[in-house]
Design a protein around this motif. Structure first.
Motif, PDB file in Angstrom:
ATOM      1  N   HIS A 205       0.822  -1.214   0.000  1.00 45.97           N
ATOM      2  CA  HIS A 205       0.000   0.000   0.000  1.00 45.97           C
ATOM      3  C   HIS A 205       0.862   1.274   0.000  1.00 45.97           C
ATOM      4  N   GLN A 206       2.144   1.140   0.364  1.00 47.95           N
ATOM      5  CA  GLN A 206       3.028   2.304   0.371  1.00 47.95           C
ATOM      6  C   GLN A 206       3.522   2.681  -1.029  1.00 47.95           C
ATOM      7  N   VAL A 207       3.382   1.750  -1.964  1.00 46.95           N
ATOM      8  CA  VAL A 207       3.931   1.949  -3.312  1.00 46.95           C
ATOM      9  C   VAL A 207       2.922   2.698  -4.170  1.00 46.95           C
ATOM     10  N   ARG A 208       3.351   3.772  -4.769  1.00 52.65           N
ATOM     11  CA  ARG A 208       2.486   4.592  -5.611  1.00 52.65           C
ATOM     12  C   ARG A 208       2.980   4.568  -7.058  1.00 52.65           C
ATOM     13  N   GLY A 209       2.032   4.515  -7.990  1.00 54.05           N
ATOM     14  CA  GLY A 209       2.373   4.593  -9.399  1.00 54.05           C
ATOM     15  C   GLY A 209       2.505   3.228 -10.036  1.00 54.05           C
ATOM     16  N   ALA A 210       2.006   3.106 -11.275  1.00 53.94           N
ATOM     17  CA  ALA A 210       2.021   1.830 -11.972  1.00 53.94           C
ATOM     18  C   ALA A 210       3.439   1.323 -12.211  1.00 53.94           C
ATOM     19  N   ARG A 211       4.381   2.238 -12.536  1.00 51.50           N
ATOM     20  CA  ARG A 211       5.751   1.809 -12.796  1.00 51.50           C
ATOM     21  C   ARG A 211       6.391   1.218 -11.540  1.00 51.50           C
ATOM     22  N   ASN A 212       6.194   1.832 -10.397  1.00 57.39           N
ATOM     23  CA  ASN A 212       6.741   1.297  -9.153  1.00 57.39           C
ATOM     24  C   ASN A 212       6.070  -0.028  -8.796  1.00 57.39           C
ATOM     25  N   LEU A 213       4.780  -0.148  -9.095  1.00 56.21           N
ATOM     26  CA  LEU A 213       4.109  -1.428  -8.868  1.00 56.21           C
ATOM     27  C   LEU A 213       4.700  -2.510  -9.758  1.00 56.21           C
ATOM     28  N   ALA A 214       5.069  -2.139 -10.984  1.00 59.10           N
ATOM     29  CA  ALA A 214       5.702  -3.101 -11.886  1.00 59.10           C
ATOM     30  C   ALA A 214       7.035  -3.589 -11.322  1.00 59.10           C
ATOM     31  N   VAL A 215       7.775  -2.697 -10.685  1.00 59.95           N
ATOM     32  CA  VAL A 215       9.040  -3.088 -10.059  1.00 59.95           C
ATOM     33  C   VAL A 215       8.782  -4.026  -8.879  1.00 59.95           C
ATOM     34  N   ALA A 216       7.784  -3.699  -8.091  1.00 62.71           N
ATOM     35  CA  ALA A 216       7.445  -4.559  -6.951  1.00 62.71           C
ATOM     36  C   ALA A 216       7.043  -5.951  -7.436  1.00 62.71           C
ATOM     37  N   LYS A 217       6.243  -5.985  -8.498  1.00 64.96           N
ATOM     38  CA  LYS A 217       5.825  -7.273  -9.064  1.00 64.96           C
ATOM     39  C   LYS A 217       7.028  -8.058  -9.564  1.00 64.96           C
ATOM     40  N   SER A 218       7.937  -7.388 -10.258  1.00 61.84           N
ATOM     41  CA  SER A 218       9.111  -8.058 -10.805  1.00 61.84           C
ATOM     42  C   SER A 218       9.991  -8.629  -9.694  1.00 61.84           C
ATOM     43  N   LEU A 219      10.180  -7.871  -8.624  1.00 56.19           N
ATOM     44  CA  LEU A 219      10.956  -8.375  -7.488  1.00 56.19           C
ATOM     45  C   LEU A 219      10.275  -9.575  -6.845  1.00 56.19           C
ATOM     46  N   TRP A 220       8.952  -9.498  -6.695  1.00 57.52           N
ATOM     47  CA  TRP A 220       8.207 -10.609  -6.080  1.00 57.52           C
ATOM     48  C   TRP A 220       8.355 -11.866  -6.933  1.00 57.52           C
ATOM     49  N   LEU A 221       8.213 -11.727  -8.261  1.00 57.11           N
ATOM     50  CA  LEU A 221       8.317 -12.883  -9.143  1.00 57.11           C
ATOM     51  C   LEU A 221       9.718 -13.479  -9.114  1.00 57.11           C
ATOM     52  N   ALA A 222      10.731 -12.625  -9.046  1.00 60.26           N
ATOM     53  CA  ALA A 222      12.113 -13.115  -8.986  1.00 60.26           C
ATOM     54  C   ALA A 222      12.348 -13.882  -7.684  1.00 60.26           C
ATOM     55  N   ARG A 223      11.847 -13.348  -6.597  1.00 61.39           N
ATOM     56  CA  ARG A 223      12.007 -14.035  -5.311  1.00 61.39           C
ATOM     57  C   ARG A 223      11.249 -15.354  -5.307  1.00 61.39           C
ATOM     58  N   GLU A 224      10.044 -15.347  -5.874  1.00 60.23           N
ATOM     59  CA  GLU A 224       9.224 -16.557  -5.900  1.00 60.23           C
ATOM     60  C   GLU A 224       9.913 -17.666  -6.693  1.00 60.23           C
ATOM     61  N   ALA A 225      10.458 -17.312  -7.833  1.00 62.59           N
ATOM     62  CA  ALA A 225      11.138 -18.307  -8.666  1.00 62.59           C
ATOM     63  C   ALA A 225      12.356 -18.890  -7.945  1.00 62.59           C
ATOM     64  N   TYR A 226      13.123 -18.030  -7.289  1.00 62.96           N
ATOM     65  CA  TYR A 226      14.314 -18.508  -6.586  1.00 62.96           C
ATOM     66  C   TYR A 226      13.922 -19.338  -5.366  1.00 62.96           C
ATOM     67  N   ALA A 227      12.871 -18.921  -4.668  1.00 64.66           N
ATOM     68  CA  ALA A 227      12.411 -19.674  -3.496  1.00 64.66           C
ATOM     69  C   ALA A 227      11.954 -21.071  -3.895  1.00 64.66           C
TER      70      ALA A 227
END
Length: 397
Positions: A205-227
């Motif tokens: 909820h602290q993240v504002r803007g579609a581009r920043n959300l895209a970065v958050a999504k990309s980090l989450w997906l990278a962590r998920e794949a490695y996990a």
């Protein structure tokens, strides 16, 4: 202290299955996972107890094929404490109970103040259990002796508890209630996967803007794949708060990412290239996520007076009526009727007759006993809520 061992040898496994098949009555079953340690929710220990057979502790990764155990106990009732937690892991092993008795759920329906296993064993049998290893890493091998005793005690007394709770259910006239709840637990389908699971990130909820959300999504997906690759719980690699800190800090280089004090976790530096590439990918993607996601979730009840005053009046009329029935039955309100069901029929009025309310509750998933206890009284509350003050005070003709 009784010494227990984990069965990982196939010949020992077949001998244990034969002993269980020759036992008497229902079987008590429990599962230990490595939640918080491993990526998967697979079972790392399966405990089974049956009278005239004893307690057996099985090692799923070593055994693999559990068909002999299913054949040995697949025609009798399985007794659990909090069955909904264990059934998914058992089904991964192709272990499927024909019917269940859930001691935790029974204790809730009976109005027990505490419903954890240790509390229920103590209140029904007067036996005190030590519950020190519930959050242990059960993928550990070899398992310490103290952990094995803990695991065995999870099933050793469960059949005796089941018999005492059944007696209480019969005495309180709640046996039918319990049977319907157990059947619903057994047949309940798993929730479908979330469309955007990355939105579960704590602090998003602290993240504002579609581009920043895209970065958050990309980090989450990278962590998920490695996990998943490492079979490690994602939060043990890099916690949610660290991923959010990286998004908010907006680093302009890999070195700047490494310098973020709040970017922590055991893989935060060893996999720095991975996380930096995820940030780069998130900044470059043309598939930007929506900032606001449509949801079928209802507004919080505190907002109803402004958003839907008629629904607010219905909920305020019906909720105390349902609470009164729950008090009369000596059980938690949420076990009498799922609170969301009441909110939904209050918001989207299905009608004010008992049949209309009953039909709406059935479609939502309420069990017959719940409908029988609540539908008529909810309908009456809805009628009262829709009346004007003059109509409500007028004498009946």
């Amino acid at each position: 202290m009784t010494e227990y061992s984990v069965i990982s040898d196939i010949s020992e496994f077949h001998a244990a299955c034969a002993a269980l098949a020759a036992g008497e009555g229902p079987v008590a079953v429990d599962v230990e996972r490595a939640s918080g340690f491993r990526y998967s929710q697979r079972a790392y220990l399966v405990q089974v107890f049956r009278r005239d057979a004893g307690v057996f502790l099985f090692d799923p990764p070593a055994i693999g094929d559990f068909a002999p155990l299913q054949a040995a106990i697949g025609d009798v009732e399985w007794v659990f404490h909090a069955a909904s937690q264990d059934l998914p892991s058992l089904r991964e092993l192709h272990l499927e109970p024909p019917s269940i008795f859930d001691t935790e759920l029974a204790a809730r329906l009976l109005g027990h103040e505490r419903v954890g296993l240790a509390a229920v064993v103590e209140s029904t049998l007067g036996i005190t259990l030590k519950k020190e290893h519930s959050a242990a890493d059960w993928s550990t091998r070899p398992l310490p002796a103290a952990w094995l005793e803990y695991a065995a005690l999870d099933v050793l007394h469960l059949i005796d508890v089941r018999e005492e709770l059944q007696r209480q259910l019969d005495d309180q006239g709640k046996a039918t209630f319990a049977a319907e709840e157990f059947a619903a637990t057994l047949t309940r389908r798993p929730k479908p996967p979330r469309e955007d699971p990355w939105r579960r990130l704590s602090g998003l909820h602290q993240v504002r803007g579609a581009r920043n959300l895209a970065v958050a999504k990309s980090l989450w997906l990278a962590r998920e794949a490695y996990a998943q690759e490492q079979d490690v719980s994602p939060g043990r690699l890099v916690p949610d708060r660290s991923l959010i800190a990286a998004v908010l800090a907006n680093p302009q280089s890999k070195q700047a990412l490494a310098g973020i004090k709040d970017f922590q976790g055991r893989a935060s530096r060893t996999q720095l290239d991975r996380w930096w590439q995820a940030i780069v990918d998130g900044r470059a993607t043309e598939e930007l996520p929506r900032e606001r996601v449509p949801s079928d979730a209802l507004p919080p009840p505190r907002a109803w007076a402004d958003r839907n005053p008629e629904a607010d009046a219905r909920l305020k009329a019906a909720r105390p009526v349902v609470e009164a029935v729950a008090e009369e039955l000596a059980m938690p309100t949420e076990n009498l009727l799922t609170p969301d069901y009441l909110r939904r029929i209050s918001w989207d009025l299905p009608g004010t007759t008992t049949d209309e309310v009953a039909s709406a509750l059935e479609k939502l998933g309420a069990r017959p006993w719940q409908i029988a206890q609540t539908a008529q009284k909810i309908a009456a509350a809805f009628v009262e809520a829709t009346q004007s003050p003059d109509e409500a005070s007028a004498p009946a003709s």
